[in-house]
Design an enzyme around this catalytic site. Sequence first.
Site, PDB file in Angstrom:
ATOM      1  N   ARG A 177     -25.193 -31.853 -97.439  1.00 52.52           N
ATOM      2  CA  ARG A 177     -26.107 -30.814 -96.947  1.00 52.52           C
ATOM      3  C   ARG A 177     -27.211 -31.577 -96.227  1.00 52.52           C
ATOM      4  O   ARG A 177     -28.069 -32.163 -96.863  1.00 52.52           O
ATOM      5  CB  ARG A 177     -26.674 -29.994 -98.104  1.00 52.52           C
ATOM      6  N   ASP A 224     -22.103 -20.365 -95.277  1.00 52.04           N
ATOM      7  CA  ASP A 224     -23.133 -19.810 -94.391  1.00 52.04           C
ATOM      8  C   ASP A 224     -24.126 -20.851 -93.859  1.00 52.04           C
ATOM      9  O   ASP A 224     -24.547 -20.777 -92.704  1.00 52.04           O
ATOM     10  CB  ASP A 224     -23.849 -18.608 -95.026  1.00 52.04           C
ATOM     11  N   THR A 254     -15.521 -22.039 -98.798  1.00 49.38           N
ATOM     12  CA  THR A 254     -16.487 -22.017 -99.908  1.00 49.38           C
ATOM     13  C   THR A 254     -15.854 -21.259-101.063  1.00 49.38           C
ATOM     14  O   THR A 254     -15.160 -20.262-100.836  1.00 49.38           O
ATOM     15  CB  THR A 254     -17.819 -21.337 -99.516  1.00 49.38           C
ATOM     16  N   ASP A 273     -17.408 -19.462-103.037  1.00 52.92           N
ATOM     17  CA  ASP A 273     -18.201 -18.256-103.324  1.00 52.92           C
ATOM     18  C   ASP A 273     -17.632 -16.958-102.735  1.00 52.92           C
ATOM     19  O   ASP A 273     -17.972 -15.870-103.187  1.00 52.92           O
ATOM     20  CB  ASP A 273     -19.634 -18.422-102.805  1.00 52.92           C
ATOM     21  N   ASP A 322     -18.461 -15.490-100.063  1.00 53.28           N
ATOM     22  CA  ASP A 322     -19.572 -14.637 -99.641  1.00 53.28           C
ATOM     23  C   ASP A 322     -19.705 -14.543 -98.123  1.00 53.28           C
ATOM     24  O   ASP A 322     -20.788 -14.272 -97.610  1.00 53.28           O
ATOM     25  CB  ASP A 322     -20.891 -15.146-100.254  1.00 53.28           C
ATOM     26  N   ARG A 358     -23.764 -18.695-105.840  1.00 59.97           N
ATOM     27  CA  ARG A 358     -25.222 -18.784-105.662  1.00 59.97           C
ATOM     28  C   ARG A 358     -25.874 -17.424-105.447  1.00 59.97           C
ATOM     29  O   ARG A 358     -26.844 -17.080-106.088  1.00 59.97           O
ATOM     30  CB  ARG A 358     -25.529 -19.707-104.481  1.00 59.97           C
TER      31      ARG A 358
HETATM   32  O1  F6P Z   1     -21.809 -22.598-102.353  1.00 61.95           O
HETATM   33  C1  F6P Z   1     -20.941 -23.113-103.277  1.00 61.95           C
HETATM   34  C2  F6P Z   1     -21.654 -23.490-104.537  1.00 61.95           C
HETATM   35  O2  F6P Z   1     -20.696 -24.013-105.418  1.00 61.95           O
HETATM   36  C3  F6P Z   1     -22.463 -22.376-105.214  1.00 61.95           C
HETATM   37  O3  F6P Z   1     -21.651 -21.499-105.951  1.00 61.95           O
HETATM   38  C4  F6P Z   1     -23.418 -23.172-106.045  1.00 61.95           C
HETATM   39  O4  F6P Z   1     -24.586 -22.436-106.315  1.00 61.95           O
HETATM   40  C5  F6P Z   1     -23.729 -24.335-105.172  1.00 61.95           C
HETATM   41  O5  F6P Z   1     -22.614 -24.504-104.316  1.00 61.95           O
HETATM   42  C6  F6P Z   1     -24.007 -25.623-105.925  1.00 61.95           C
HETATM   43  O6  F6P Z   1     -24.365 -26.602-105.010  1.00 61.95           O
HETATM   44  P1  F6P Z   1     -24.510 -28.155-105.329  1.00 61.95           P
HETATM   45  O7  F6P Z   1     -23.136 -28.739-105.297  1.00 61.95           O
HETATM   46  O8  F6P Z   1     -25.366 -28.670-104.236  1.00 61.95           O
HETATM   47  O9  F6P Z   1     -25.099 -28.263-106.694  1.00 61.95           O
END
Ligand code: F6P
Length: 328
Positions: free
Chosen positions: A76, A107, A130, A132, A134, A176
């Site tokens: 990210r 997204d 993803t 999710d 979403d 999320r």
């Molecule tokens: O967007 C995918 C996801 O797995 C979400 O469900 C979760 O909130 C987030 O990523 C966790 O992100 P990270 O891997 O940065 O902790």
Amino acid sequence: MNQPIKKIAVLTSGGDAPGMNAAIRAVVRACTYYRMDCVGVYRGYQGLIEGDFEQMSARHVSNIINRGGTILKSARSLEFKTKEGRVKAFENLKKEEIGALIIIGGDGTFTGGLKFIEEFNFPIVGIPGTIDNDIYGTDKTIGYDTALNTVVEAIDKIRDTASSHNRLFFIEVMGRDAGFIALNAGIGSGAEEILIPEENIGLEKLVDSLKKGRDKGKTSSIVVVSEGDKIGKNVFELADYIGENYPAYDIRVSVLGHMQRGGSPSCYDRVLASRLGVTAVETLLDKKSGVMVGTTNNEISKVGLDKAIKMHHKINKELLKVAEITSI
Ligand code: F6P
């Protein structure tokens, strides 16, 4: 997009998802099929900024269709949110004579891609990846089906111990801002209650429902809680609250966490990823940009990246009813 595209780059960004490798494989092989070069970008937008590229041949993606995670790694990138970062990324693409980019992610990935198109008019096509689910404009996102199966398998195991000890379990699942994993895995694993951000049932109703279940002879219960749930408490505070207001049960909490993102992709995710990878390349060959490829009623469909981000994939109300009826 007047020049014919000779070289396409592909990257994965944001949270990884099972099936991303199958999508990369399909992109690389479609490029080979249509006689174009393909460049893999490591670590998402951060790798684009740092020029972390590798020329990919069809053999580079052998034996990855079954692997979870992403061979291109993911990140990210905060730097890509700055104009300077995006300029560096554009310069690197120009230097390597890359004519278009395929972005695989959710997204956040698409928001970055849209900004890049606006600023540099650079051709980009998105593939939804993803767990999710979403993203608007596709029946399912890559990784969601595998994650559901992983979650159901984990809850089945927790059910064994919950019923042996007559316990109430709160199980937090990922998502999320969205309750798709919680709702579908909750139905599939026979949960008593499912808490999702799209539908706030409130604490009183939750206590009431657990009481009613016990009065009707239930000796153990499972509540699936989406991490994005807005009942006002995190899963541990929620469990404490229920313990204080309804002490009849011995309560435990289980947070499934990142294991939900790993594992070998399901056949559904492999097929979806393969279809979308090929379609993304063909979409760029058709000189289209700024769209996400997906499926609608299992047919290939395309939607603007802006719509994919802004319009939320809606929760199916029928599923809420099914969850209520089947958990009595
Ligand atoms: O967007 C995918 C996801 O797995 C979400 O469900 C979760 O909130 C987030 O990523 C966790 O992100 P990270 O891997 O940065 O902790």
